[in-house]
Design a protein around this motif. Structure first.
Motif, PDB file in Angstrom:
ATOM      1  N   PHE A 159      -4.275   4.037   7.940  1.00  0.00           N
ATOM      2  CA  PHE A 159      -4.430   4.668   6.631  1.00  0.00           C
ATOM      3  C   PHE A 159      -4.936   6.095   6.812  1.00  0.00           C
ATOM      4  N   ASN A 237     -11.613   5.388   3.542  1.00  0.00           N
ATOM      5  CA  ASN A 237     -10.331   4.983   4.115  1.00  0.00           C
ATOM      6  C   ASN A 237      -9.305   4.801   2.994  1.00  0.00           C
ATOM      7  N   CYS A 239      -7.241   2.632   2.372  1.00  0.00           N
ATOM      8  CA  CYS A 239      -7.032   1.277   1.852  1.00  0.00           C
ATOM      9  C   CYS A 239      -7.984   0.941   0.709  1.00  0.00           C
TER      10      CYS A 239
END
Length: 285
Positions: A159, A237, A239
């Protein structure tokens, strides 16, 4: 050299807890008796199996190897006795991972596996590596700064790092941002000495950005929550879900974040572990 199977079993329990009080309670023996078993085991093997690190007990490299062997021996014995009795062994596969991996990556895998087939350990990346090395976990998932050379490591998914900004912020109109864009901003950051915090500070310093700490928070959910409350901007991150009213902008000059799967080289020889590996990789493609 002779090694007591009873001492091996006791050491495996001790390695799970790294605490003599809790391990002795699980084994239903006294602490002195457990001390004797482990001391004799170390003497029989001629190697120290654990040491103190401040107030913590830590397995040595030899201790991790002994714990791994003890657990493997116990699993094989359980499997043999089950097959001998005509029953099906129900020992679960053990997966070790951190909060972020469980929240944002592993949910589908966990949901599709029956509870009796999977046991979970929540830990940081150092504890995950120790759990895999000692045989406490069959597989581990984490972001790793340095890849271990004694374990098998495969990439799971990658990511970008993104900046969470309020929709009305000056940076919200950008397709992507750079670290110099954060000059003068207050940031929600992990506590000091966390790998993410250390990397972020080094990168911001190299970019010449003059920033300040709005608040220190542990874990992506709390960091993104504070950002959504307007306490400060946050780099997370990719995600991590974007909170309502926020925008997620890729940070062009920060490296992407890769989650890895870690296991012993021989772990996929176990069909249960091989099946979990396949599920993990299939769920993130």
């Amino acid at each position: 050299m002779t090694v007591s199977a009873d001492a091996l079993a006791a050491f495996a329990v001790f390695a799970d807890h790294l605490n003599f009080t809790r391990a002795a309670a699980e084994l239903h023996i006294s602490q002195p008796a457990l001390h004797v078993k482990i001391r004799k085991l170390a003497a029989e093997l001629g190697r120290p199996l654990y040491h103190r690190d401040g107030r913590r007990l830590v397995l040595t490299t030899d201790g991790e190897a002994v714990a791994r062997f003890a657990r493997t021996h116990d699993e094989r014995l359980t499997q043999f006795l089950s097959e001998f009795a005509g029953a099906t062994a129900t020992r679960p596969v053990v997966l070790a991972a951190g909060q972020g991996a469980y929240l944002y990556l592993l949910g589908d895998t966990i949901r599709t596996m029956q509870p009796t087939r999977l046991r979970l350990i929540n830990c940081d990346h150092r504890q995950m590596l120790s759990a895999v090395r000692s045989g406490q976990a069959h597989l581990g998932v984490s972001v790793l700064d340095v890849l271990p050379d004694d374990l098998t490591v495969t990439e799971l998914t990658t990511f970008p790092q993104v900046l969470l900004v309020p929709a009305g912020h000056r940076l919200a109109r950008r397709r992507r941002v750079t670290l110099p864009d954060l000059d003068g901003e207050a940031l929600v950051v992990p506590p000091q000495h966390r790998p993410q915090r250390m990397q972020l500070e080094q990168s911001l310093r190299a970019a010449g950005a003059d920033w300040s700490v709005a608040v220190e928070a542990e874990g992506w959910p709390l960091i993104s929550h504070f950002a959504a409350l307007g306490v400060g901007l946050a780099i997370v991150n990719g995600c991590v879900p974007t909170p309502p009213g926020m925008e997620a902008k890729p940070v062009a000059d920060l490296p992407p974040v890769t989650y890895h799967v870690v296991h012993q080289p021989s772990a996929p020889d176990d069909p249960r572990v091989a099946a979990l590996l396949e599920r993990l990789h299939g769920s993130t493609r």
